[in-house]
Design a protein around this motif. Structure first.
Motif, PDB file in Angstrom:
ATOM      1  N   GLU A 158      85.583  85.820  95.235  1.00  0.00           N
ATOM      2  CA  GLU A 158      85.480  85.657  93.785  1.00  0.00           C
ATOM      3  C   GLU A 158      84.679  86.793  93.157  1.00  0.00           C
ATOM      4  OE1 GLU A 158      83.805  81.827  92.969  1.00  0.00           O
ATOM      5  OE2 GLU A 158      85.257  80.771  94.245  1.00  0.00           O
ATOM      6  N   ALA A 159      83.642  87.240  93.839  1.00  0.00           N
ATOM      7  CA  ALA A 159      82.770  88.269  93.276  1.00  0.00           C
ATOM      8  C   ALA A 159      83.484  89.605  93.137  1.00  0.00           C
ATOM      9  CB  ALA A 159      81.526  88.414  94.143  1.00  0.00           C
ATOM     10  N   PHE A 160      84.333  89.955  94.114  1.00  0.00           N
ATOM     11  CA  PHE A 160      85.028  91.241  94.061  1.00  0.00           C
ATOM     12  C   PHE A 160      86.169  91.251  93.045  1.00  0.00           C
ATOM     13  CE2 PHE A 160      83.634  91.908  98.665  1.00  0.00           C
ATOM     14  CZ  PHE A 160      82.683  92.859  98.332  1.00  0.00           C
ATOM     15  N   ALA A 161      86.730  90.097  92.742  1.00  0.00           N
ATOM     16  CA  ALA A 161      87.970  90.030  91.957  1.00  0.00           C
ATOM     17  C   ALA A 161      87.918  90.774  90.622  1.00  0.00           C
ATOM     18  CB  ALA A 161      88.365  88.569  91.753  1.00  0.00           C
ATOM     19  N   PRO A 162      86.857  90.658  89.808  1.00  0.00           N
ATOM     20  CA  PRO A 162      86.869  91.348  88.505  1.00  0.00           C
ATOM     21  C   PRO A 162      86.998  92.868  88.618  1.00  0.00           C
ATOM     22  CG  PRO A 162      85.165  89.663  88.544  1.00  0.00           C
ATOM     23  CD  PRO A 162      85.663  89.806  89.945  1.00  0.00           C
ATOM     24  N   ALA A 163      86.552  93.454  89.722  1.00  0.00           N
ATOM     25  CA  ALA A 163      86.629  94.904  89.875  1.00  0.00           C
ATOM     26  C   ALA A 163      88.052  95.389  90.079  1.00  0.00           C
ATOM     27  CB  ALA A 163      85.762  95.348  91.048  1.00  0.00           C
ATOM     28  N   ALA A 164      88.948  94.494  90.505  1.00  0.00           N
ATOM     29  CA  ALA A 164      90.331  94.899  90.774  1.00  0.00           C
ATOM     30  C   ALA A 164      91.012  95.457  89.533  1.00  0.00           C
ATOM     31  CB  ALA A 164      91.121  93.708  91.326  1.00  0.00           C
ATOM     32  N   ASP A 165      90.674  94.901  88.377  1.00  0.00           N
ATOM     33  CA  ASP A 165      91.329  95.313  87.133  1.00  0.00           C
ATOM     34  C   ASP A 165      90.470  96.254  86.289  1.00  0.00           C
ATOM     35  OD1 ASP A 165      93.577  93.681  87.681  1.00  0.00           O
ATOM     36  OD2 ASP A 165      92.484  91.924  86.941  1.00  0.00           O
ATOM     37  N   ILE A 211      86.224 103.020  91.048  1.00  0.00           N
ATOM     38  CA  ILE A 211      87.009 103.740  92.053  1.00  0.00           C
ATOM     39  C   ILE A 211      86.744 103.249  93.465  1.00  0.00           C
ATOM     40  CG2 ILE A 211      87.211 105.809  90.621  1.00  0.00           C
ATOM     41  CD1 ILE A 211      85.016 107.084  92.399  1.00  0.00           C
ATOM     42  N   ALA A 212      85.724 102.421  93.650  1.00  0.00           N
ATOM     43  CA  ALA A 212      85.441 101.853  94.969  1.00  0.00           C
ATOM     44  C   ALA A 212      84.610 100.588  94.784  1.00  0.00           C
ATOM     45  CB  ALA A 212      84.689 102.848  95.854  1.00  0.00           C
ATOM     46  N   VAL A 213      84.757  99.669  95.724  1.00  0.00           N
ATOM     47  CA  VAL A 213      84.061  98.383  95.687  1.00  0.00           C
ATOM     48  C   VAL A 213      83.555  98.077  97.084  1.00  0.00           C
ATOM     49  CG1 VAL A 213      84.273  95.926  95.165  1.00  0.00           C
ATOM     50  CG2 VAL A 213      85.637  97.569  93.888  1.00  0.00           C
ATOM     51  N   GLY A 214      82.362  97.492  97.181  1.00  0.00           N
ATOM     52  CA  GLY A 214      81.883  97.171  98.512  1.00  0.00           C
ATOM     53  C   GLY A 214      80.503  96.573  98.546  1.00  0.00           C
ATOM     54  N   VAL A 271      83.373 100.915  99.662  1.00  0.00           N
ATOM     55  CA  VAL A 271      82.122 101.623  99.876  1.00  0.00           C
ATOM     56  C   VAL A 271      81.186 100.727 100.678  1.00  0.00           C
ATOM     57  CG1 VAL A 271      81.305 100.876  97.583  1.00  0.00           C
ATOM     58  CG2 VAL A 271      80.128 102.734  98.778  1.00  0.00           C
ATOM     59  N   VAL A 272      80.560 101.287 101.730  1.00  0.00           N
ATOM     60  CA  VAL A 272      79.602 100.519 102.527  1.00  0.00           C
ATOM     61  C   VAL A 272      78.421 101.404 102.896  1.00  0.00           C
ATOM     62  CG1 VAL A 272      81.309  98.940 103.485  1.00  0.00           C
ATOM     63  CG2 VAL A 272      80.769 101.010 104.721  1.00  0.00           C
ATOM     64  N   TYR A 273      77.215 100.882 102.663  1.00  0.00           N
ATOM     65  CA  TYR A 273      76.011 101.571 103.128  1.00  0.00           C
ATOM     66  C   TYR A 273      74.896 100.548 103.332  1.00  0.00           C
ATOM     67  CZ  TYR A 273      75.398 102.252  97.933  1.00  0.00           C
ATOM     68  OH  TYR A 273      75.341 102.125  96.556  1.00  0.00           O
ATOM     69  N   PRO A 274      74.896  99.965 104.544  1.00  0.00           N
ATOM     70  CA  PRO A 274      73.923  98.917 104.861  1.00  0.00           C
ATOM     71  C   PRO A 274      72.547  99.473 105.173  1.00  0.00           C
ATOM     72  CG  PRO A 274      75.243  99.386 106.782  1.00  0.00           C
ATOM     73  CD  PRO A 274      75.809 100.227 105.661  1.00  0.00           C
TER      74      PRO A 274
END
Length: 307
Positions: A207-214, A219-222, A247-250
């Protein structure tokens, strides 16, 4: 921009290496970051130290420098007696210092494309009480948008290659940030701080990622500033839900103790993990807190080996 291609174009073509923790590198160089402004304090007091930290990561193999503006806000500077005009100058300076590091790297013979990401930390970072790892500040989406927009406008005006909306603990704050970046003319990435398969505030990542799709600006989500063990599942979810580069940077795997303002536990970060992250859809890969240049060098070498 320090590259002839955009970051979005580079992500479409392959994998890009992010830098590691700014505070990690500054502390390693002997700088005290134990106050509420954290690394942002050095924007006013030791700007050359920030450039040196960026340069260390570029030399280690990073393609993207994330600016020292994570904890830099008008409100935070005001609490230290710094007025809005000077605060705006310091925010813009954070972008210029990263640009200067890129220029120095190129003078030293680095020929690959280099980009600058302007860091935009969550509301909780300004509070400096650990609430960026909890979310749920008691503010509405509208209130959060009003908090973020002025800082975003200044950072966008400094012309970074991308705005890093990072360490976001709460889907409501992500919604506010996605509203606030509209019309600024600078692309952005959105990165949550997570625990397991949920945001720090407890919302399911799907659910949290969904708004970024549109969101055309994104340009990146993570995810970032999370345990390495939480990355792979989040990458798969972000890629599936948004269809965008991930995008990932733990962190190193240690946990931040807001009371003592120190890190607890042991590192569980292994650069070899990036192979799995890349296979799952990650295209912008680096490290966050307690991940230094040596680890970024290993990440860059690992990614270069897999092509």
């Amino acid at each position: 921009m320090t590259s002839t291609i955009t970051l979005a174009e580079a992500l479409a073509a392959g994998t890009v290496v992010l830098d590691g923790g700014m505070s990690n590198q500054l502390e390693s160089a002997g700088h005290d970051l134990s106050d509420e402004l954290w690394s942002a304090r050095l924007l006013a007091e030791r700007p050359e130290a920030i450039t040196e930290a960026h340069l260390a990561y570029f030399e280690a193999g990073a393609d993207v420098a994330i600016t020292s503006s994570y904890q830099a806000t008008f409100e935070g500077f005001a609490a230290r007696g710094i007025g809005p005009e000077r605060a705006a100058e310091l925010l813009a300076l954070s972008v210029e210092l990263a640009r200067e590091a890129a220029r120095q790297a190129q003078r030293k013979g680095i020929t690959r494309p280099l980009w600058v990401a302007a860091s935009v930390g969550p509301y909780g970072a300004m509070l400096a009480d650990g609430s960026e790892y909890r979310g749920r500040y008691g503010l509405s989406v509208d209130e959060l948008e009003r908090f973020h927009r002025p800082r975003l406008e200044v950072l966008a005006g400094a012309r970074p290659d991308v705005l890093a909306l990072e360490t976001v603990p709460d889907a409501d704050e992500a919604e506010a940030l996605l509203r606030a970046v509209r019309g600024l003319g600078v692309p952005a990435w959105l990165s949550y701080s997570v625990a397991g398969d949920r945001t720090r505030a407890g919302q399911p990542l799907q659910e949290a990622f969904a708004p970024a799709a549109d969101a055309d600006e994104v340009i990146a989500v993570g995810v970032n500033c999370c345990a390495p063990e939480d990355v792979e599942g989040a990458v798969e979810t972000a890629a599936r839900v948004t269809g965008k580069p991930v995008v990932v940077y733990p962190n190193s795997g240690e946990a931040w103790n807001a009371e003592s303002r120190s890190w607890d536990g042991r590192s569980s970060f292994a650069p070899e993990q990036v192979r799995g992250w890349r296979e799952s859809g990650a295209r912008l890969i680096g490290g966050c807190c307690r991940v230094g240049p040596e680890a970024i060098d290993s990440i860059a070498r690992t990614l270069a080996a897999v092509g």
